[in-house]
Design a protein around this motif. Structure first.
Motif, mmCIF file in Angstrom:
data_model
loop_
_atom_site.group_PDB
_atom_site.id
_atom_site.type_symbol
_atom_site.label_atom_id
_atom_site.label_comp_id
_atom_site.label_asym_id
_atom_site.label_seq_id
_atom_site.Cartn_x
_atom_site.Cartn_y
_atom_site.Cartn_z
ATOM 1 N N GLY A 201 57.276 70.269 -59.859
ATOM 2 C CA GLY A 201 57.945 70.363 -61.153
ATOM 3 C C GLY A 201 58.310 71.762 -61.602
ATOM 4 O O GLY A 201 58.880 71.935 -62.687
ATOM 5 N N LYS A 202 58.005 72.779 -60.817
ATOM 6 C CA LYS A 202 58.317 74.155 -61.199
ATOM 7 C C LYS A 202 59.574 74.627 -60.476
ATOM 8 O O LYS A 202 59.740 74.394 -59.280
ATOM 9 N N ASP A 203 60.457 75.324 -61.210
ATOM 10 C CA ASP A 203 61.657 75.851 -60.560
ATOM 11 C C ASP A 203 61.337 77.172 -59.866
ATOM 12 O O ASP A 203 60.254 77.751 -60.042
ATOM 13 N N GLU A 204 62.276 77.645 -59.058
ATOM 14 C CA GLU A 204 62.035 78.849 -58.261
ATOM 15 C C GLU A 204 61.785 80.071 -59.132
ATOM 16 O O GLU A 204 60.979 80.942 -58.770
ATOM 17 N N GLU A 205 62.453 80.142 -60.276
ATOM 18 C CA GLU A 205 62.265 81.290 -61.164
ATOM 19 C C GLU A 205 60.838 81.339 -61.699
ATOM 20 O O GLU A 205 60.207 82.400 -61.740
ATOM 21 N N THR A 206 60.322 80.184 -62.099
ATOM 22 C CA THR A 206 58.950 80.119 -62.615
ATOM 23 C C THR A 206 57.948 80.484 -61.532
ATOM 24 O O THR A 206 57.003 81.248 -61.769
ATOM 25 N N ILE A 207 58.147 79.954 -60.333
ATOM 26 C CA ILE A 207 57.236 80.244 -59.223
ATOM 27 C C ILE A 207 57.253 81.730 -58.889
ATOM 28 O O ILE A 207 56.212 82.359 -58.689
ATOM 29 N N ALA A 208 58.454 82.325 -58.876
ATOM 30 C CA ALA A 208 58.570 83.752 -58.575
ATOM 31 C C ALA A 208 57.891 84.590 -59.646
ATOM 32 O O ALA A 208 57.224 85.596 -59.345
ATOM 33 N N TRP A 209 58.037 84.197 -60.905
ATOM 34 C CA TRP A 209 57.402 84.928 -62.001
ATOM 35 C C TRP A 209 55.884 84.880 -61.873
ATOM 36 O O TRP A 209 55.212 85.909 -62.012
ATOM 37 N N MET A 210 55.350 83.706 -61.573
ATOM 38 C CA MET A 210 53.898 83.574 -61.456
ATOM 39 C C MET A 210 53.367 84.309 -60.223
ATOM 40 O O MET A 210 52.286 84.892 -60.263
ATOM 41 N N ALA A 211 54.148 84.312 -59.154
ATOM 42 C CA ALA A 211 53.731 85.025 -57.950
ATOM 43 C C ALA A 211 53.672 86.531 -58.189
ATOM 44 O O ALA A 211 52.909 87.242 -57.529
ATOM 45 N N ALA A 212 54.475 87.027 -59.127
ATOM 46 C CA ALA A 212 54.525 88.464 -59.396
ATOM 47 C C ALA A 212 53.419 88.939 -60.326
ATOM 48 O O ALA A 212 53.217 90.152 -60.471
ATOM 49 N N GLN A 213 52.684 88.032 -60.944
ATOM 50 C CA GLN A 213 51.691 88.432 -61.937
ATOM 51 C C GLN A 213 50.462 89.125 -61.352
ATOM 52 O O GLN A 213 50.012 90.136 -61.883
ATOM 53 N N PRO A 214 49.865 88.656 -60.270
ATOM 54 C CA PRO A 214 48.686 89.367 -59.739
ATOM 55 C C PRO A 214 49.069 90.742 -59.193
ATOM 56 O O PRO A 214 50.185 90.930 -58.695
ATOM 57 N N PRO A 215 48.176 91.705 -59.253
ATOM 58 C CA PRO A 215 48.454 93.000 -58.637
ATOM 59 C C PRO A 215 48.773 92.894 -57.147
ATOM 60 O O PRO A 215 49.462 93.757 -56.598
ATOM 61 N N LEU A 216 48.300 91.846 -56.503
ATOM 62 C CA LEU A 216 48.611 91.647 -55.085
ATOM 63 C C LEU A 216 49.992 91.035 -54.879
ATOM 64 O O LEU A 216 50.451 90.898 -53.741
ATOM 65 N N GLU A 217 50.647 90.641 -55.948
ATOM 66 C CA GLU A 217 52.051 90.224 -55.977
ATOM 67 C C GLU A 217 52.380 89.082 -55.014
ATOM 68 O O GLU A 217 53.332 89.139 -54.257
ATOM 69 N N ARG A 218 51.573 88.054 -55.067
ATOM 70 C CA ARG A 218 51.886 86.841 -54.315
ATOM 71 C C ARG A 218 51.081 85.686 -54.897
ATOM 72 O O ARG A 218 50.120 85.897 -55.656
ATOM 73 N N LEU A 219 51.473 84.467 -54.540
ATOM 74 C CA LEU A 219 50.648 83.312 -54.852
ATOM 75 C C LEU A 219 49.442 83.291 -53.918
ATOM 76 O O LEU A 219 49.498 83.794 -52.793
ATOM 77 N N GLY A 220 48.365 82.701 -54.386
ATOM 78 C CA GLY A 220 47.253 82.446 -53.497
ATOM 79 C C GLY A 220 47.610 81.351 -52.513
ATOM 80 O O GLY A 220 48.605 80.632 -52.672
ATOM 81 N N THR A 221 46.819 81.223 -51.478
ATOM 82 C CA THR A 221 46.990 80.149 -50.505
ATOM 83 C C THR A 221 45.737 79.276 -50.538
ATOM 84 O O THR A 221 44.656 79.734 -50.950
ATOM 85 N N PRO A 222 45.835 78.020 -50.093
ATOM 86 C CA PRO A 222 44.623 77.203 -49.995
ATOM 87 C C PRO A 222 43.537 77.877 -49.147
ATOM 88 O O PRO A 222 42.349 77.754 -49.446
ATOM 89 N N GLY A 223 43.948 78.622 -48.120
ATOM 90 C CA GLY A 223 42.977 79.320 -47.293
ATOM 91 C C GLY A 223 42.214 80.397 -48.053
ATOM 92 O O GLY A 223 41.025 80.618 -47.804
ATOM 93 N N ASP A 224 42.895 81.091 -48.977
ATOM 94 C CA ASP A 224 42.216 82.093 -49.796
ATOM 95 C C ASP A 224 41.061 81.459 -50.563
ATOM 96 O O ASP A 224 39.965 82.024 -50.659
ATOM 97 N N ILE A 225 41.316 80.302 -51.137
ATOM 98 C CA ILE A 225 40.310 79.630 -51.957
ATOM 99 C C ILE A 225 39.225 79.015 -51.077
ATOM 100 O O ILE A 225 38.030 79.113 -51.371
ATOM 101 N N ALA A 226 39.632 78.397 -49.980
ATOM 102 C CA ALA A 226 38.667 77.748 -49.096
ATOM 103 C C ALA A 226 37.675 78.748 -48.527
ATOM 104 O O ALA A 226 36.484 78.434 -48.356
ATOM 105 N N SER A 227 38.132 79.944 -48.217
ATOM 106 C CA SER A 227 37.228 80.967 -47.674
ATOM 107 C C SER A 227 36.116 81.292 -48.657
ATOM 108 O O SER A 227 34.942 81.433 -48.281
ATOM 109 N N LEU A 228 36.476 81.416 -49.939
ATOM 110 C CA LEU A 228 35.485 81.721 -50.960
ATOM 111 C C LEU A 228 34.538 80.544 -51.172
ATOM 112 O O LEU A 228 33.315 80.720 -51.255
ATOM 113 N N VAL A 229 35.095 79.352 -51.249
ATOM 114 C CA VAL A 229 34.259 78.162 -51.444
ATOM 115 C C VAL A 229 33.258 78.026 -50.296
ATOM 116 O O VAL A 229 32.071 77.758 -50.512
#
Length: 252
Positions: A201-229
């Motif tokens: 339900g999110k358009d490309e502009e919204t996804i790009a905006w959210m990806a730019a918010q972290p200092p690491l400038e990307r979306l997380g991946t399921p692998g990022d979360i799974a490693s921590l869990v």
């Protein structure tokens, strides 16, 4: 393949992963299996995807079964734990990744939608955690999945954030209620993560905006979360207890 299994000798550690057919749940199930856990992949309706998770684990040399259960149904969740004990001898790790998300401004959200989402996210967490509290073996770990959206306070996320606030409250209190049991209880709170649940339900502009918010400038991946869990659920992470760990690339 779903729910087709025979009793087996106990493995060193056994994990149940709710919502294990997709996204963070699936990645976590595969990661735990790679660490040597026998895994019970829980799903609500999509047995085909759950079977794919099981197949990926077994083809890599692991052991896994898929078991259907509505996480908000106490009898079904008790049956899920029964299946784990029958197949693998007990339960050491529970990762509660099942959840639902509907976005709308508070003023516009249909209350039936609110009730359905909170049934899964709040009641579901309570039911799964209740069985985990009763049945996890000493040295075990319970990891609930929350969300960093609580800190972001984004418009449209009111109902979802409220449900995850309840998840965090349950997590912190249950960790203290299990004093003396040698069981850890934590929550991992992902930031924007490239899963089907997030992207829907999110358009490309919204996804790009959210990806730019972290200092690491990307979306997380399921692998990022799974490693921590997987770390928190492991013996190496056993000193982490009663915490909400925000895995979001520094966004909040």
């Amino acid at each position: 393949m779903s729910e087709q299994y025979e009793p087996a000798a106990a493995f060193p550690r056994v994990a149940i992963v709710t919502g294990g057919s997709r996204g963070i749940g699936r990645e976590t199930a595969e990661r735990l299996a790679a660490q040597g856990h026998a895994v019970v992949v829980n799903y609500a309706s999509n047995g085909t995807e759950a079977d794919k998770t099981v197949l990926a684990i077994t083809e890599a040399g692991g052991r896994a079964i898929a078991v259907r259960a509505d996480v908000a149904d106490e009898a079904a969740v008790a049956g899920l734990f029964d299946a784990a004990e029958l197949a693998f001898g007990g339960v050491d790790v529970v990762v509660h990744a099942a959840g639902s998300m509907t976005l709308a401004p508070l003023a516009d959200l249909d209350l039936d939608v609110l009730d359905r989402m909170h049934r899964t996210n709040i009641r579901g967490t309570f039911v799964v955690d209740q069985q985990a509290a009763r049945r996890l073996r000493a040295g075990g770990a319970l990891v609930n999945i929350s969300s960093s959206v609580l800190g972001l306070a984004l418009p449209g996320y009111t109902a979802y954030a409220a449900s995850k606030g309840a998840v965090e409250a349950m997590t912190l209190i249950l960790a203290r209620e299990l004093r003396g049991r040698d069981i850890t209880v934590n929550a991992v709170a992902p930031g924007p993560t490239a899963t089907e649940l997030f992207l829907d339900g999110k358009d490309e502009e919204t996804i790009a905006w959210m990806a730019a918010q972290p200092p690491l400038e990307r979306l997380g991946t399921p692998g990022d979360i799974a490693s921590l869990v997987a770390f928190i659920a492991s013996p190496a992470g056993h000193w982490v207890n009663g915490q909400v760990v925000r895995a979001n690339g520094g966004i909040v």
